[in-house]
Design an enzyme around this catalytic site. Structure first.
Site, PDB file in Angstrom:
ATOM      1  N   HIS A 148       0.833  -1.208   0.000  1.00  0.00           N
ATOM      2  CA  HIS A 148       0.000   0.000   0.000  1.00  0.00           C
ATOM      3  C   HIS A 148       0.862   1.251   0.000  1.00  0.00           C
ATOM      4  O   HIS A 148       0.619   2.195  -0.771  1.00  0.00           O
ATOM      5  CB  HIS A 148      -0.915  -0.007   1.223  1.00  0.00           C
ATOM      6  CG  HIS A 148      -1.723   1.242   1.395  1.00  0.00           C
ATOM      7  ND1 HIS A 148      -2.755   1.588   0.556  1.00  0.00           N
ATOM      8  CD2 HIS A 148      -1.630   2.246   2.317  1.00  0.00           C
ATOM      9  CE1 HIS A 148      -3.289   2.733   0.943  1.00  0.00           C
ATOM     10  NE2 HIS A 148      -2.613   3.153   2.012  1.00  0.00           N
ATOM     11  N   THR A 373      -3.800   0.265   5.859  1.00  0.00           N
ATOM     12  CA  THR A 373      -4.451  -0.409   4.742  1.00  0.00           C
ATOM     13  C   THR A 373      -3.666  -1.631   4.305  1.00  0.00           C
ATOM     14  O   THR A 373      -2.458  -1.565   4.072  1.00  0.00           O
ATOM     15  CB  THR A 373      -4.586   0.563   3.557  1.00  0.00           C
ATOM     16  OG1 THR A 373      -5.264   1.732   4.007  1.00  0.00           O
ATOM     17  CG2 THR A 373      -5.374  -0.065   2.428  1.00  0.00           C
TER      18      THR A 373
END
Length: 449
Positions: A148, A373
């Site tokens: 991410h 994330t």
């Protein structure tokens, strides 16, 4: 023996429950799981009460305690249960909590000898509503997915996507706990300052780049004293269990405000967690090795241990599903957007706890740590629409001809997770769902034409 490698009879896959729905291979809540949450009957005004999940039912833990179903160390833990929050129970000694898990497992198995007493505590899940399982005092969000971080960094710094500190230090920021809610709540589109590159000045407006973030949340059980750090060998003893976490993000606010101090209004308007805390004990079979290749920076000594290398990661499959207003009107269910795995995190749970406290920060019972994330290595495994749409440049195609770059009003987002391993029962987390609703726009319009 630490929780990271704690395996016992409660993980035996052949054990079944007299609650027959718990024996369904598709259930998130077999007898080998036994997560904790807070419930009340739909439509009642009662205080939320502690419970565990078993198949399609919950067990009211105050009811079975009053029926005299616990003794010894299990009773010590049971006496910490109270209406309103699980905090006192979460802070109990690991020995007492394990004894309580053993008592639950024994009573709910086919060999349980107090079935009549336990049946008085059963309530169908369809008849209950859930609340936040704990009072969350503080919330810290980390940034543990190198996939991410690289994908997002590439959008802004194509030649140097990762900042030099990323592979040396677990990056995090302190978030807002007051706006954390439980699965099923509505998420109001936020208003804030937006400034595009072509604007001379910022303007106040509802976010047009509203996004989800697929995360795992870690609840602190045992606290540490102010000024005392937690070693990596002891770190997981301070974690009670995990939830799914959606850290909703307003990307347009974030782009304008994040320098020099990081997220503010882009994150503080809402976060959503799943209602069931899956305990570290339940997750013990699904631990995985953690390693860094030889050409990667190796963790500093305080973030390294043989146990962390052997089993510091967690093999947890994660998914994001989306349903639009049009899909709902057409009778279409949620569409899966992506899959990733928590074991691909660049930092482990123990490393996050250790680094958070190395300077003497005191974690408290009920504190929530977000993983950041969770994205896979492949572009299709992005844990946010920011990644799946390449920063809004390439719309993501949905069934029926719809597309999304970012979330629209009445979109519903669901996170799911399953822990699977040969020789063990699969366990899950239930769903983490939120639905976007239109912004309050009264008195918030930009006065400029």
């Amino acid at each position: 023996m630490t929780m990271a490698n704690y395996l016992d009879h409660t993980h035996e896959p052949e054990v079944q429950s007299w609650v027959t729905s718990a024996n369904d291979p598709a259930t998130d809540f077999p007898i080998q799981n036994l997560p904790f949450g807070m419930y009340r009957v739909h439509g009642s005004n009662e205080e939320f009460r502690p419970c565990t999940a078993i198949g399609t039912f919950i067990v009211d833990l105050l009811t079975v305690r009053q029926a005299g179903c616990f003794e010894g160390h299990a009773m010590t833990a049971a006496n910490a249960l109270e209406a309103g929050t699980l905090n006192a129970f979460m802070s109990q000694a690991a020995e007492d909590r394990r004894a309580f898990r053993h008592a639950l497992f024994s009573a709910l198995s086919l060999l349980g000898n107090k079935r009549a007493e336990w049946q008085t505590g059963l309530v169908p899940m369809r008849e209950v509503e859930m609340s936040l399982p704990a009072k969350i005092g503080d919330y810290t969000d980390f940034y543990t997915s190198v996939n991410h971080a690289t994908a997002v960094g590439r959008l802004f710094r194509p030649d140097n996507p990762l900042l030099p500190n990323y592979k040396w230090v677990p990056i995090g920021y302190h978030g807002r706990s007051s706006s954390i809610g439980v699965s099923g709540k509505k998420v109001r589109r936020p208003v804030g300052q937006i400034k595009s590159p072509s604007d001379d000045a910022p303007r106040l407006a509802p976010s047009q780049r509203l996004d989800y973030e697929l995360e795992v949340g870690m609840f602190v059980g045992s606290p540490n004293e102010l000024g005392e750090s937690i070693t990596i060998g002891d770190a997981e003893k301070h974690l009670f269990g995990l939830v799914l976490l959606n850290d909703w993000s307003a990307r347009d606010f974030q782009a304008w405000e994040y320098q020099p101090l990081g997220p503010f209004l882009s994150k503080n308007f809402s976060s959503t967690i799943s209602p069931w805390i899956v305990t570290m004990e339940a997750l013990a079979p699904f631990r995985a090795p953690f390693y860094r290749s030889a050409n990667e920076p190796q963790p500093l000594p305080y973030l390294d241990s043989e146990e962390n290398r052997q089993r510091g990661s967690l093999d947890l499959k994660l998914e994001v599903w989306l349903q639009t207003k049009q899909m709902r009107a057409n009778g279409q269910s949620h569409e899966r957007l992506m899959q990733s795995n928590f074991k691909d995190s660049y930092w482990t749970m123990a490393q996050l706890v250790t680094h958070h406290t190395v300077g003497g920060c005191n974690l408290q019972t009920g504190d929530l740590l977000g993983s950041g994330t969770q994205s896979g290595e492949d572009a299709a495994q992005g844990g946010s629409l920011l990644e799946l749409s390449v920063g809004g440049k390439i719309p993501y195609e949905l069934p029926g001809g719809e597309t999304r770059t970012f979330l629209e009003d009445e979109d519903s987002v669901i996170f799911l997770a399953r822990a699977e391993k040969a020789g063990f029962r699969t366990i899950g987390f239930g769903s983490c769902e939120g639905q976007i609703v239109a912004s309050h726009q009264n008195n918030q319009q930009d006065p400029r034409p």
